[in-house]
Write a protein that holds these residues in place. Structure first.
Motif, PDB file in Angstrom:
ATOM      1  N   LEU A   1      38.293  42.939  72.496  1.00 30.00           N
ATOM      2  CA  LEU A   1      38.950  41.747  73.059  1.00 30.00           C
ATOM      3  C   LEU A   1      38.909  40.574  72.094  1.00 30.00           C
ATOM      4  O   LEU A   1      39.770  39.691  72.145  1.00 30.00           O
ATOM      5  CB  LEU A   1      38.267  41.384  74.388  1.00 30.00           C
ATOM      6  CG  LEU A   1      38.843  40.209  75.166  1.00 30.00           C
ATOM      7  CD1 LEU A   1      40.318  40.443  75.528  1.00 30.00           C
ATOM      8  CD2 LEU A   1      38.047  39.963  76.451  1.00 30.00           C
ATOM      9  N   GLY A   2      37.900  40.546  71.236  1.00 32.81           N
ATOM     10  CA  GLY A   2      37.816  39.423  70.298  1.00 32.81           C
ATOM     11  C   GLY A   2      36.547  39.506  69.478  1.00 32.81           C
ATOM     12  O   GLY A   2      35.770  40.465  69.603  1.00 32.81           O
ATOM     13  N   ALA A   3      36.341  38.463  68.644  1.00 32.56           N
ATOM     14  CA  ALA A   3      35.263  38.515  67.666  1.00 32.56           C
ATOM     15  C   ALA A   3      33.899  38.256  68.298  1.00 32.56           C
ATOM     16  O   ALA A   3      32.930  38.968  68.026  1.00 32.56           O
ATOM     17  CB  ALA A   3      35.523  37.477  66.573  1.00 32.56           C
TER      18      ALA A   3
ATOM     19  N   VAL B   1      36.406  34.848  72.646  1.00 31.78           N
ATOM     20  CA  VAL B   1      36.924  35.494  73.850  1.00 31.78           C
ATOM     21  C   VAL B   1      37.041  34.488  75.004  1.00 31.78           C
ATOM     22  O   VAL B   1      38.029  34.494  75.747  1.00 31.78           O
ATOM     23  CB  VAL B   1      36.003  36.689  74.215  1.00 31.78           C
ATOM     24  CG1 VAL B   1      36.311  37.205  75.593  1.00 31.78           C
ATOM     25  CG2 VAL B   1      36.152  37.792  73.178  1.00 31.78           C
ATOM     26  N   LEU B   2      36.058  33.599  75.136  1.00 27.31           N
ATOM     27  CA  LEU B   2      36.155  32.587  76.199  1.00 27.31           C
ATOM     28  C   LEU B   2      37.362  31.678  75.970  1.00 27.31           C
ATOM     29  O   LEU B   2      38.060  31.306  76.914  1.00 27.31           O
ATOM     30  CB  LEU B   2      34.889  31.731  76.241  1.00 27.31           C
ATOM     31  CG  LEU B   2      33.689  32.265  77.022  1.00 27.31           C
ATOM     32  CD1 LEU B   2      32.607  31.203  77.096  1.00 27.31           C
ATOM     33  CD2 LEU B   2      34.068  32.721  78.418  1.00 27.31           C
ATOM     34  N   GLY B   3      37.616  31.326  74.725  1.00 27.99           N
ATOM     35  CA  GLY B   3      38.780  30.485  74.413  1.00 27.99           C
ATOM     36  C   GLY B   3      40.062  31.174  74.839  1.00 27.99           C
ATOM     37  O   GLY B   3      40.960  30.554  75.421  1.00 27.99           O
TER      38      GLY B   3
ATOM     39  N   GLU C   1      48.543  39.052  68.058  1.00 24.93           N
ATOM     40  CA  GLU C   1      47.831  40.099  67.323  1.00 24.93           C
ATOM     41  C   GLU C   1      46.617  40.600  68.108  1.00 24.93           C
ATOM     42  O   GLU C   1      46.276  41.783  68.070  1.00 24.93           O
ATOM     43  CB  GLU C   1      47.439  39.582  65.942  1.00 24.93           C
ATOM     44  CG  GLU C   1      48.679  39.611  65.038  1.00 24.93           C
ATOM     45  CD  GLU C   1      48.594  38.718  63.832  1.00 24.93           C
ATOM     46  OE1 GLU C   1      47.529  38.110  63.618  1.00 24.93           O
ATOM     47  OE2 GLU C   1      49.607  38.616  63.108  1.00 24.93           O
ATOM     48  N   ARG C   2      45.980  39.698  68.874  1.00 27.19           N
ATOM     49  CA  ARG C   2      44.870  40.122  69.737  1.00 27.19           C
ATOM     50  C   ARG C   2      45.388  41.147  70.751  1.00 27.19           C
ATOM     51  O   ARG C   2      44.758  42.173  71.007  1.00 27.19           O
ATOM     52  CB  ARG C   2      44.293  38.915  70.477  1.00 27.19           C
ATOM     53  CG  ARG C   2      43.085  39.241  71.359  1.00 27.19           C
ATOM     54  CD  ARG C   2      42.780  38.084  72.318  1.00 27.19           C
ATOM     55  NE  ARG C   2      42.600  36.809  71.649  1.00 27.19           N
ATOM     56  CZ  ARG C   2      41.442  36.350  71.165  1.00 27.19           C
ATOM     57  NH1 ARG C   2      40.348  37.075  71.311  1.00 27.19           N
ATOM     58  NH2 ARG C   2      41.381  35.174  70.575  1.00 27.19           N
ATOM     59  N   HIS C   3      46.565  40.861  71.323  1.00 28.15           N
ATOM     60  CA  HIS C   3      47.116  41.786  72.320  1.00 28.15           C
ATOM     61  C   HIS C   3      47.452  43.133  71.696  1.00 28.15           C
ATOM     62  O   HIS C   3      47.265  44.178  72.317  1.00 28.15           O
ATOM     63  CB  HIS C   3      48.364  41.176  72.974  1.00 28.15           C
ATOM     64  CG  HIS C   3      48.068  39.973  73.804  1.00 28.15           C
ATOM     65  ND1 HIS C   3      48.920  38.913  73.916  1.00 28.15           N
ATOM     66  CD2 HIS C   3      46.979  39.656  74.549  1.00 28.15           C
ATOM     67  CE1 HIS C   3      48.379  37.995  74.708  1.00 28.15           C
ATOM     68  NE2 HIS C   3      47.204  38.421  75.101  1.00 28.15           N
TER      69      HIS C   3
ATOM     70  N   GLY D   1      28.680  45.040  66.773  1.00 32.34           N
ATOM     71  CA  GLY D   1      28.715  44.488  65.423  1.00 32.34           C
ATOM     72  C   GLY D   1      30.098  43.988  65.036  1.00 32.34           C
ATOM     73  O   GLY D   1      30.240  42.999  64.320  1.00 32.34           O
ATOM     74  N   ASP D   2      31.142  44.656  65.525  1.00 29.92           N
ATOM     75  CA  ASP D   2      32.502  44.296  65.107  1.00 29.92           C
ATOM     76  C   ASP D   2      33.280  43.565  66.195  1.00 29.92           C
ATOM     77  O   ASP D   2      34.503  43.478  66.131  1.00 29.92           O
ATOM     78  CB  ASP D   2      33.262  45.555  64.691  1.00 29.92           C
ATOM     79  CG  ASP D   2      33.398  46.549  65.837  1.00 29.92           C
ATOM     80  OD1 ASP D   2      32.717  46.375  66.878  1.00 29.92           O
ATOM     81  OD2 ASP D   2      34.199  47.489  65.719  1.00 29.92           O
ATOM     82  N   GLY D   3      32.633  43.050  67.198  1.00 31.53           N
ATOM     83  CA  GLY D   3      33.369  42.278  68.202  1.00 31.53           C
ATOM     84  C   GLY D   3      32.940  42.604  69.621  1.00 31.53           C
ATOM     85  O   GLY D   3      31.979  43.360  69.833  1.00 31.53           O
TER      86      GLY D   3
END
Ligand SMILES: C[S@@+](CC[C@H](N)C(=O)[O-])C[C@H]1O[C@@H](n2cnc3c(N)ncnc32)[C@H](O)[C@@H]1O
Length: 282
Positions: free
Chosen positions: A216-218, A223-225, A29-31, A262-264
């Motif tokens: 890319l993420g929250a 994102v590092l994970g 879902e991230r992709h 604010g959103d990621g």
């Protein structure tokens, strides 16, 4: 018994049937979110219409294959081809959920799989063509499956210099290590893409840059994970001592923190949208 000939790309078959496939499924879902602006451009370029037969090369979890199956309708058909059994299992599940009867998935190596000659109106690939050990042979095989005049369109990533998906981790690694010489990645170079397609007999070749920002993420930890699980960084960090790995990750965390909204966390993405056709004369 079902067998798959992976002799051409054994490393990739192991990768995508192993940790690479698991990571991709875990972050599916991230992709999707990351490529939200890119995939519609690819589908528009493919322009699959009612009744078309379409092939999706390196279809992964099948999202584009499913979109194509919807576009071609019950009178057409979509085939997704991929090396990865676990990713194809996800694809089959998504297609069943969507209630589609005109979509099929086959586990095979697109470089060597005996595709039916001149069968497809459209061949598409979303970031699935960059892994062939013999790109010329693979593109030749794929183009042979297009009917004369049929369209090939694909997305592939630009190099780390313009694409922060790979550029940010690479810059952090280079800041703390003696960088290895960059490998030859033909699909990051528009000249090499065009030359490969020309060599494979394609016509009407265009290589268009597509760029934008993407989430890319929250947050930094999220994102590092994700990045640490990517094949190239998983392998790299396994080889580094803890101190060096910590310094690289510290630098990378700062770079991501600077992109926090604010959103990621949002990064600049850059890909090539490639269009070509099989010569109408056959
Ligand atoms: C980066 S993923 C993209 C997946 C999917 N198209 C998407 O956009 O979500 C690359 C995919 O290409 C597949 N792949 C790599 N080499 C391949 C080959 N030689 N033949 C078929 N599939 C291949 C991998 O198994 C993987 O699913």
């Amino acid at each position: 018994m079902r067998t798959m000939n992976t002799a051409a790309n054994i490393e990739q078959a192991l990768r995508w049937n192993g940790e690479g496939g698991e990571h991709w499924i875990a972050h599916r879902e991230r992709h999707e979110e990351l490529r939200r602006d890119l995939i519609p451009r690819l589908l528009a370029a493919a322009a699959a219409g009612p009744g078309d037969q379409v092939l999706d090369v390196g279809c992964g979890c099948g999202e584009t294959t499913i979109a194509l199956a919807r576009a071609v309708g019950p009178g057409g058909g979509a085939l997704g081809l991929d090396l990865s059994a676990p990713m194809l299992a996800v694809a089959r599940g998504l297609a069943a959920e969507a209630g589609l009867a005109n979509v099929q998935f086959v586990q095979a190596d697109a470089q060597i799989h005996p595709l039916p000659p001149a069968r497809y109106d459209v061949v598409l690939s979303s970031f699935g063509v960059m892994f062939f050990n013999d790109p010329a042979a693979a593109l030749g095989n794929i183009l042979g499956a297009l009917r004369p005049g049929g369209r090939l369109t694909f997305l592939c990533w630009q190099g780390a210099g313009s694409n922060e998906l790979f550029g940010l981790p690479q810059a952090a690694v280079e800041q703390h290590t003696v960088a290895e010489p960059a490998g030859d990645e033909p699909f990051t170079d528009p000249g090499q893409i065009a030359a490969l397609l020309t060599g494979a007999g394609a016509t009407g070749i265009t290589v268009e840059p597509v760029a934008g920002t993407a989430r890319l993420g929250a947050d930094v930890a999220d994102v590092l994970g994700y990045v640490r699980g990517m094949g190239r960084y998983r392998r790299l960090f396994a080889e580094l001592d803890d101190d060096l790995a910590g310094r690289i990750l510290g630098t990378l965390a700062e770079r991501y923190a600077a992109r926090q909204r604010g959103d990621g966390i949002w990064i600049d993405l850059a890909a090539w949208l490639v269009r070509a056709a099989r010569d109408p004369r056959g």
